[in-house]
Write an enzyme that holds these catalytic residues in place. Structure first.
Site, PDB file in Angstrom:
ATOM      1  N   TYR A 135      34.351  43.392  36.394  1.00  0.00           N
ATOM      2  CA  TYR A 135      33.484  42.856  35.341  1.00  0.00           C
ATOM      3  C   TYR A 135      33.649  41.352  35.202  1.00  0.00           C
ATOM      4  O   TYR A 135      34.764  40.845  35.111  1.00  0.00           O
ATOM      5  CB  TYR A 135      33.824  43.545  34.028  1.00  0.00           C
ATOM      6  CG  TYR A 135      32.755  43.480  32.956  1.00  0.00           C
ATOM      7  CD1 TYR A 135      31.419  43.284  33.264  1.00  0.00           C
ATOM      8  CD2 TYR A 135      33.091  43.662  31.625  1.00  0.00           C
ATOM      9  CE1 TYR A 135      30.445  43.258  32.281  1.00  0.00           C
ATOM     10  CE2 TYR A 135      32.127  43.642  30.623  1.00  0.00           C
ATOM     11  CZ  TYR A 135      30.804  43.433  30.966  1.00  0.00           C
ATOM     12  OH  TYR A 135      29.840  43.408  29.983  1.00  0.00           O
ATOM     13  N   SER A 160      37.429  49.062  38.844  1.00  0.00           N
ATOM     14  CA  SER A 160      37.041  48.741  37.478  1.00  0.00           C
ATOM     15  C   SER A 160      35.513  48.763  37.368  1.00  0.00           C
ATOM     16  O   SER A 160      34.899  49.787  37.638  1.00  0.00           O
ATOM     17  CB  SER A 160      37.643  47.407  37.036  1.00  0.00           C
ATOM     18  OG  SER A 160      37.555  47.254  35.634  1.00  0.00           O
ATOM     19  N   HIS A 218      45.702  49.414  34.199  1.00  0.00           N
ATOM     20  CA  HIS A 218      44.546  48.756  34.806  1.00  0.00           C
ATOM     21  C   HIS A 218      45.056  47.532  35.565  1.00  0.00           C
ATOM     22  O   HIS A 218      44.958  46.395  35.105  1.00  0.00           O
ATOM     23  CB  HIS A 218      43.556  48.357  33.717  1.00  0.00           C
ATOM     24  CG  HIS A 218      42.138  48.324  34.167  1.00  0.00           C
ATOM     25  ND1 HIS A 218      41.385  49.455  34.385  1.00  0.00           N
ATOM     26  CD2 HIS A 218      41.316  47.274  34.460  1.00  0.00           C
ATOM     27  CE1 HIS A 218      40.174  49.121  34.766  1.00  0.00           C
ATOM     28  NE2 HIS A 218      40.103  47.812  34.826  1.00  0.00           N
TER      29      HIS A 218
END
Length: 318
Positions: A92, A183, A302
């Site tokens: 992102y 992601s 993450h």
């Protein structure tokens, strides 16, 4: 071990929280029909970055709503027969990355197509034109407009369009086109293979863009999903439309696209992930009705998952 989400046994059967729009399938069939009418105006421009064993191009195509999408395309030199290709999607707000990052695959006889998402860190266009917020956040972009104006609808279509373009390149074997990313890139990998089911294999890593309501309920809408809170603070301060907001987000929820996938899946997840909670990822994985395997990292969040890049490469080489 400590938990940030459900116990693993519950994760394995979790089916998601976000509401699914009743016309979800019709929505995406209409979107795909629009995509197929687009004049792609495909363009290949040799890059200033070149190496002896590969050819590097800036590839451009026109996506829905007229946006010009940029892709870094690298292909091996002197390949006599059609060869496999990997379409890659970034995290992102990022971009397609450096040319050199693609050369490991090229050395093995793969072409690589790495897309810049519109309006993020690369050079793909964001043509705008929607009502409401444009200051922050692609998840909520278009949320005050018609569902056909959701920005991630367009980005999802860009991924499918790119996979279709790869399959038509004369140097590429259309039966061996694969998709990968982490992601946001993991979410786009799932969307790509769902909307272009000829994608043969896909390797999503801790996918984003799944089960928005679950993230909200866990009070983890603070980083990647933080724009959900921004939206309510500006546009629905009393949460009078909360159900309708999440229902509209359901159109761009990858868990509902996952059942369309026909390719073989290898998905990786970290059970300590507080950015994209494990349950949101399992919601998508559990809906996949295809050959699939899940690689679980119990102690990782993450972050870089050791061995994941090597495992993905071996998966595509099999």
């Amino acid at each position: 071990m400590p938990l940030v989400d459900m116990p693993l046994e519950q994760l394995k059967t979790y089916e998601g929280t976000n509401p699914r729009p009743a016309d979800f399938d019709e929505y995406w069939e209409r979107a795909l029909a629009e995509m197929r009418t687009v004049d792609q105006q495909l363009e290949l421009v040799p890059s200033s970055f070149q190496v002896p064993h590969a050819e590097c191009f800036d590839l451009y195509f026109t996506g829905v709503k007229g946006a010009r999408i940029h892709v870094k395309y690298v292909r091996p030199k002197n390949m006599e027969t059609p060869h496999p290709a990997v379409v890659m999607f970034h995290g992102y707000s990022g971009h397609a990355g450096d040319w050199s990052e693609k050369l490991a695959y090229v050395s093995l006889g793969f072409s690589v197509l790495a897309m810049d998402c519109r309006g993020q860190g690369g050079t793909s266009e964001d043509v705008g034109g929607v009502k409401g917020n444009t200051y922050h956040g692609h998840i909520i972009r278009g949320l005050n407009d018609h569902p056909d104006e959701l920005l991630f609808r367009h980005i999802f279509l860009d991924t499918a369009q790119l996979a279709g373009i790869a399959m038509k390149l004369p140097e590429v074997d259309p039966e061996r086109v694969y998709a990968a990313g982490g992601s946001q890139g993991g979410g786009l990998t799932i969307a790509c293979a769902a909307l272009e089911p000829r994608v043969k294999k896909l390797a999503p890593i801790f996918p984003f863009l799944s089960d928005y309501k679950r993230t909200w309920d866990m009070d983890l809408d603070q980083e990647a999903y933080g724009e959900l809170r921004t939206y309510f603070r500006y546009y629905d301060v009393l949460h009078e439309r909360e159900h309708d907001v999440f229902k509209k987000l359901g159109y761009i929820d990858i868990q509902f696209l996952a059942e369309r996938i026909r390719g073989e899946v290898m998905m990786s997840v970290g059970l300590m992930d507080t950015i994209c909670p494990p349950s949101t990822q399992f919601a998508a994985y559990n809906k996949m009705n295809t050959m699939k395997q899940l690689v679980i990292y119990p102690d990782f969040g993450h972050e870089y998952l050791p061995g994941s890049s090597d495992r993905t490469m071996q998966f595509f080489l099999e």
